[in-house]
Write a protein that holds these residues in place. Sequence first.
Motif, mmCIF file in Angstrom:
data_model
loop_
_atom_site.group_PDB
_atom_site.id
_atom_site.type_symbol
_atom_site.label_atom_id
_atom_site.label_comp_id
_atom_site.label_asym_id
_atom_site.label_seq_id
_atom_site.Cartn_x
_atom_site.Cartn_y
_atom_site.Cartn_z
ATOM 1 N N THR A 61 0.897 -1.301 0.057
ATOM 2 C CA THR A 61 -0.037 0.143 0.002
ATOM 3 C C THR A 61 0.993 1.290 -0.170
ATOM 4 O O THR A 61 2.112 1.164 0.445
ATOM 5 C CB THR A 61 -1.062 -0.059 1.315
ATOM 6 N N TYR A 85 -5.847 -0.175 -1.597
ATOM 7 C CA TYR A 85 -6.844 -0.975 -0.842
ATOM 8 C C TYR A 85 -7.833 -1.403 -2.011
ATOM 9 O O TYR A 85 -8.615 -0.448 -2.533
ATOM 10 C CB TYR A 85 -7.618 -0.515 0.521
ATOM 11 N N ALA A 108 -2.052 -4.271 5.667
ATOM 12 C CA ALA A 108 -2.953 -5.034 4.753
ATOM 13 C C ALA A 108 -2.960 -6.503 4.565
ATOM 14 O O ALA A 108 -1.830 -7.181 5.188
ATOM 15 C CB ALA A 108 -2.498 -4.468 3.324
#
Length: 343
Positions: A61, A85, A108
């Motif tokens: 991310t 995301y 994540a």
Amino acid sequence: MPAALHPERLPPDRWIKVLPEGLYVEPGGFHIDPVRGVERAVITHGHSDHARPGNQLVFATPGTLAIMAQRMGEAAAVVTRPLDYGETIRIGAVTVRLVPAGHVLGSAQVVMEYAGSRVVVSGDYKRRADRTCLPFEPVPCDVFVTEATFGLPVFRHPPDLGEVGKLLHSLTLFPERSHVVGVYALGKCQRVITLLRAAGYDGPIHLHGALEPLCALYERHGVALGELRPATVAAKEELKGALVLAPPAAATDRWARRLTDPVVAMASGWMRVRQRARQRGVELPLIISDHADWDELTQTLEDVAAPEVWVTHGREEALVHHATQRGIRARALALIGFEEEEA
């Protein structure tokens, strides 16, 4: 998926391997959180036991890539590929997307689809509210690869605001004493600050110099932390009665001796173990963790409804037993190089 990439259905343990470098996704040609540099890596979050230098290509991310760049500079990766995301890409023959893990900024889970199966690798995660990162998102899957840092029934974290309330109560009881709280630089520091703000504390919070860069990064990513002041260069008189955050080692070492009769606190899930608090000279243990406790781990198994669970670093045996008792196929993975919390 194109017909050429539609292989006959394979059990996930045929295409996800445990290698010395870490978890390897063979048809994608990438590792997840490798313990040493590899050609292609998907990184779940920025803690140093999951994000290591020396990789050629890193998928993560934007938040995690920013943390890696700040901590490692050019050594973080030769090439980076940010993944928002929910963004879906193909790495080799594997479809990959990242969803929030609720652990720290940018953390994540890795959702992978290949050969008719969906596998989710959780990375580190927690299930309770945190103003500093997006909440954990349960994803139904065929195999769930979960951490088990606090995978014993004894680990049931109390409400966060109640723990912060202990700190605020101590400030009112001992207004003349400095209060120094040991916190990890990434995640715990910023979370404790936002919990204090949520509890109504709007005064200045003094920071050890090692904590300042990541707090500034969090604020650049939209996490408001309120008034922060440097503690390292502050006069001793200014720190009398002050609230000071410092790395765990500094909070219990010589650095803290410059404070006025300090109350030494520590924010960690391990503060549930009284012996750990005593060994470190902690007067005020605060059970605040960025990892799921036993109830959250077991609830997550229910939420993802995976018929098969692989358990990584932590107290694997108890969670494997719990899953097996509920008719879930479960096994421990022999992954090395992961700490129980970032030191």
